[in-house]
Scaffold this motif. Structure first.
Motif, PDB file in Angstrom:
ATOM      1  N   VAL A   1      56.812  46.765 -19.413  1.00  0.00           N
ATOM      2  CA  VAL A   1      56.359  45.811 -20.422  1.00  0.00           C
ATOM      3  C   VAL A   1      57.025  44.452 -20.242  1.00  0.00           C
ATOM      4  CG1 VAL A   1      56.304  45.388 -22.921  1.00  0.00           C
ATOM      5  CG2 VAL A   1      55.801  47.676 -22.028  1.00  0.00           C
ATOM      6  N   GLY A   2      58.219  44.414 -19.670  1.00  0.00           N
ATOM      7  CA  GLY A   2      58.911  43.150 -19.481  1.00  0.00           C
ATOM      8  C   GLY A   2      58.148  42.156 -18.630  1.00  0.00           C
ATOM      9  N   ALA A   3      57.245  42.643 -17.794  1.00  0.00           N
ATOM     10  CA  ALA A   3      56.481  41.744 -16.921  1.00  0.00           C
ATOM     11  C   ALA A   3      55.344  41.046 -17.654  1.00  0.00           C
ATOM     12  CB  ALA A   3      55.920  42.532 -15.737  1.00  0.00           C
ATOM     13  N   TRP A   4      55.016  41.494 -18.855  1.00  0.00           N
ATOM     14  CA  TRP A   4      53.831  40.965 -19.533  1.00  0.00           C
ATOM     15  C   TRP A   4      53.929  39.469 -19.813  1.00  0.00           C
ATOM     16  CZ3 TRP A   4      51.862  44.875 -23.772  1.00  0.00           C
ATOM     17  CH2 TRP A   4      51.545  46.097 -23.160  1.00  0.00           C
TER      18      TRP A   4
ATOM     19  N   ALA B   1      65.186  42.245 -22.923  1.00  0.00           N
ATOM     20  CA  ALA B   1      65.761  43.563 -22.618  1.00  0.00           C
ATOM     21  C   ALA B   1      64.906  44.297 -21.600  1.00  0.00           C
ATOM     22  CB  ALA B   1      65.903  44.380 -23.897  1.00  0.00           C
ATOM     23  N   HIS B   2      63.595  44.240 -21.772  1.00  0.00           N
ATOM     24  CA  HIS B   2      62.701  44.953 -20.870  1.00  0.00           C
ATOM     25  C   HIS B   2      62.665  44.335 -19.481  1.00  0.00           C
ATOM     26  CE1 HIS B   2      60.373  46.758 -24.520  1.00  0.00           C
ATOM     27  NE2 HIS B   2      61.482  47.422 -24.228  1.00  0.00           N
TER      28      HIS B   2
ATOM     29  N   ASP C   1      61.982  40.963 -12.377  1.00  0.00           N
ATOM     30  CA  ASP C   1      62.171  42.092 -13.272  1.00  0.00           C
ATOM     31  C   ASP C   1      62.859  43.249 -12.558  1.00  0.00           C
ATOM     32  OD1 ASP C   1      60.814  40.827 -15.376  1.00  0.00           O
ATOM     33  OD2 ASP C   1      58.887  41.366 -14.503  1.00  0.00           O
ATOM     34  N   ALA C   2      63.666  43.983 -13.330  1.00  0.00           N
ATOM     35  CA  ALA C   2      64.235  45.217 -12.800  1.00  0.00           C
ATOM     36  C   ALA C   2      63.103  46.209 -12.523  1.00  0.00           C
ATOM     37  CB  ALA C   2      65.226  45.809 -13.794  1.00  0.00           C
ATOM     38  N   ALA C   3      63.310  47.047 -11.515  1.00  0.00           N
ATOM     39  CA  ALA C   3      62.307  48.069 -11.206  1.00  0.00           C
ATOM     40  C   ALA C   3      62.224  49.057 -12.362  1.00  0.00           C
ATOM     41  CB  ALA C   3      62.682  48.793  -9.918  1.00  0.00           C
ATOM     42  N   VAL C   4      61.043  49.224 -12.904  1.00  0.00           N
ATOM     43  CA  VAL C   4      60.829  50.096 -14.058  1.00  0.00           C
ATOM     44  C   VAL C   4      59.704  51.068 -13.739  1.00  0.00           C
ATOM     45  CG1 VAL C   4      60.097  50.201 -16.468  1.00  0.00           C
ATOM     46  CG2 VAL C   4      61.631  48.381 -15.723  1.00  0.00           C
ATOM     47  N   ARG C   5      59.946  52.337 -13.999  1.00  0.00           N
ATOM     48  CA  ARG C   5      58.908  53.356 -13.858  1.00  0.00           C
ATOM     49  C   ARG C   5      58.261  53.612 -15.215  1.00  0.00           C
ATOM     50  NH1 ARG C   5      62.656  58.004 -11.986  1.00  0.00           N
ATOM     51  NH2 ARG C   5      63.752  57.038 -13.742  1.00  0.00           N
ATOM     52  N   GLY C   6      57.078  54.149 -15.178  1.00  0.00           N
ATOM     53  CA  GLY C   6      56.380  54.403 -16.426  1.00  0.00           C
ATOM     54  C   GLY C   6      57.148  55.299 -17.374  1.00  0.00           C
TER      55      GLY C   6
ATOM     56  N   ALA D   1      58.078  32.449 -22.152  1.00  0.00           N
ATOM     57  CA  ALA D   1      58.550  33.045 -20.903  1.00  0.00           C
ATOM     58  C   ALA D   1      59.880  32.440 -20.480  1.00  0.00           C
ATOM     59  CB  ALA D   1      57.505  32.848 -19.804  1.00  0.00           C
ATOM     60  N   ASP D   2      60.045  31.150 -20.663  1.00  0.00           N
ATOM     61  CA  ASP D   2      61.298  30.496 -20.299  1.00  0.00           C
ATOM     62  C   ASP D   2      62.447  30.994 -21.164  1.00  0.00           C
ATOM     63  OD1 ASP D   2      62.834  28.227 -18.931  1.00  0.00           O
ATOM     64  OD2 ASP D   2      63.055  27.683 -21.046  1.00  0.00           O
ATOM     65  N   ARG D   3      62.215  31.097 -22.458  1.00  0.00           N
ATOM     66  CA  ARG D   3      63.268  31.564 -23.359  1.00  0.00           C
ATOM     67  C   ARG D   3      63.615  33.031 -23.078  1.00  0.00           C
ATOM     68  NH1 ARG D   3      64.566  28.515 -27.809  1.00  0.00           N
ATOM     69  NH2 ARG D   3      64.924  30.364 -29.105  1.00  0.00           N
ATOM     70  N   VAL D   4      62.614  33.845 -22.788  1.00  0.00           N
ATOM     71  CA  VAL D   4      62.874  35.246 -22.448  1.00  0.00           C
ATOM     72  C   VAL D   4      63.713  35.335 -21.183  1.00  0.00           C
ATOM     73  CG1 VAL D   4      61.785  37.384 -21.644  1.00  0.00           C
ATOM     74  CG2 VAL D   4      60.867  36.193 -23.646  1.00  0.00           C
ATOM     75  N   ALA D   5      63.405  34.519 -20.168  1.00  0.00           N
ATOM     76  CA  ALA D   5      64.164  34.537 -18.910  1.00  0.00           C
ATOM     77  C   ALA D   5      65.613  34.116 -19.131  1.00  0.00           C
ATOM     78  CB  ALA D   5      63.491  33.626 -17.889  1.00  0.00           C
TER      79      ALA D   5
END
Length: 505
Positions: free
Chosen positions: A7-10, A75-76, A154-159, A37-41
């Protein structure tokens, strides 16, 4: 899902598609997708510097605010687990949840300063959106300390990796952390997008608390995925809701009985400009049919659903084209979810026959945080999630929720578990026994009613009992009725017969 599809990639992906479109409105403030997106980064960089890594927990305590949205997606992006806390809980309840989830960082927003001050053990980093205490970080200042190193990958995230821990009050008196994976969130969003014609021009009013699975997963996430605008209220206010519906041209809103009754009962109901509203949604507790018809008579499409935190939450949904014909129904199973109604022997219930609701699908929680026993108890032998709710199906397969196996009741959209309330009441020095049930209330749907057996000391009045509980329980959990009785009806094994208490009213 494959890696890198969390979800972090959205937000960064949506910002690449529609950078100048408004993502969030809060009061007089707005953020475009590029700004969000800038603030999240930048926030992700600050969290990383505070020790947050894949699997770490980041907790948020506070009323609805853009910082909630930023904290969750930050966080995501790091592969961390976001833990939204119920700001209505008392300090001891918050302390338990923090101790159980062990977050690296706690971000707290407006209105939660006093609760945080009352906590003895806090995470290593405590960030205040407004008015930090000594030794705490100021959110805006902290956000921009990492000007030169925002997170860009983004960190690698699995479903199957956990995205959220949402705490629900436990039937044993302790909250349970329902885990929702990235896949759970994605598939629930798919279900919602199939059931509701959400568009890129959606303007969604988010007035229910974002720590609730419905506001978060049924409103915020689908809206942002589609590139719509989330209009966020810090809390429910009838007049402010009317103002925003008209000013922001709201197209979709979610609420519970109390909220809809407030809108319909307002002097502004007959004359307010509601022409922009395409969809009204509800779930969590049954809305009276008369109230639904009031909205339908106003020309509004009123859709109901059924689900719970553990199903992320959509299990069934009543689409708009059926909303008038099937008033009172929670609809049929969502596109990618299976639902059964079974008798006590496990066989399928016939149409009209009450039974327990079972749910299976990619939106169903993998279990409870650090609670294997509760996780096992929530599943049948063949892997179906046991809702604890009793419902019946009509001959067309539409679900109607009729009762609860568990004693939980819903007050103003909030789940209340009597065992937790009973534990708090039992601490009163005059109380020997206690039983709490939910009783109908025209404003809140249901409220708590306590039956207590007292010793030889002074019997508590309702006001005295409510004052005693004020520092122990969230306000909505505190009973609004009190009956001091000589004894409680019990089975031969000593279990209180709550059904007899209900039938005696």
């Amino acid at each position: 899902m494959t890696e890198h599809e969390g979800v972090g990639a959205w937000i960064p992906r949506r910002a690449a598609m529609t950078p100048g479109r408004t993502a969030v409105v809060f009061g007089e403030r707005s953020l475009t997708y590029a700004e969000l997106a800038d603030r999240v980064a930048r926030l992700a960089d600050r969290l990383r510097a505070a020790g947050v890594k894949p699997g770490s927990r980041v907790a948020y305590l506070g009323t609805n605010h853009p910082s909630f949205v930023e904290a969750m997606f930050a966080a995501h992006r790091l592969g961390a687990i976001f833990v939204p806390l119920n700001f209505r809980l008392a300090a001891p309840e918050i302390a338990y949840v923090l101790g159980d989830s062990e977050p690296e960082v706690l971000i707290y927003g407006p209105g939660s300063r006093d609760v945080v001050r009352a906590l003895d053990d806090l995470p290593g980093a405590v960030v205040a959106v407004e008015e930090p205490d000594d030794g705490q970080l100021d959110y805006e200042t902290w956000l921009h300390e990492g000007e030169n190193d925002p997170v860009t990958a983004d960190a690698a995230v699995r479903g199957e990796d956990i995205a959220l821990i949402l705490y629900t009050s436990g039937t044993t008196g302790r909250p349970k952390g329902a885990m929702l994976s990235h896949a759970n969130l994605v598939w629930n969003t798919y279900n919602l997008l199939v059931g509701v014609d959400i568009t890129s021009q959606e303007r969604t009013l988010i007035s229910s608390p974002l720590f609730h699975v419905a506001a978060l997963n049924q409103c915020l996430l689908p809206t942002l995925l589609k590139g719509g605008c989330a209009v966020i209220l810090p809390g429910w206010d009838v007049d402010l809701a009317y103002d925003l519906i008209e000013r922001e041209r709201i197209t979709m809103l979610f609420g519970v009985t109390t909220m809809f009754a407030g809108l319909a009962g307002s002097p502004r109901w007959a004359s307010a400009d509601l022409s922009s509203v395409r969809t009204v949604m509800t779930g969590g507790s049954t809305v009276p049919e008369s109230l639904i018809r009031t909205f339908q008579d106003r020309g509004l499409v009123f859709c109901q659903g059924y689900g719970m935190t553990e199903t992320a939450p959509g299990a069934t949904f009543l689409e708009g084209n059926e909303s008038a014909r099937k008033v009172g129904s929670a609809g049929v199973p969502t596109m990618f979810t299976s639902v059964r109604v079974v008798r006590g022997d496990g066989g399928g219930a016939a149409p009209g026959e009450p039974g327990e609701v079972l749910v299976k699908g990619p939106n169903v929680s993998p279990g409870y945080w650090r609670d294997a026993e509760a996780t096992a108890a929530s599943r049948t032998d063949d892997g179906w999630f046991r809702s604890g709710d009793v419902a019946k199906l009509d001959d067309e397969g539409h679900l109607y929720v009729v009762d609860r196996v568990k004693d939980m009741f819903i007050s103003g959209g909030e789940n209340v578990y009597p065992a937790e309330v009973e534990n708090a009441i039992f601490a009163h020095p005059s109380v020997l026994e206690v039983a709490v049930i939910g009783v109908p209330d025209p404003t809140w749907g249901e409220v708590g009613c306590a039956y207590v057996v007292c010793g030889s000391g002074e019997r508590p009045t309702l006001d005295a009992l409510r004052e005693f509980l004020a520092s122990r329980l969230a306000k909505y959990k505190i009973p609004r009725e009190l009956h001091v009785v000589d004894g409680l009806p019990k089975t031969g094994s000593g279990k209180v017969q709550k059904a007899r208490l209900r039938s005696s009213r």
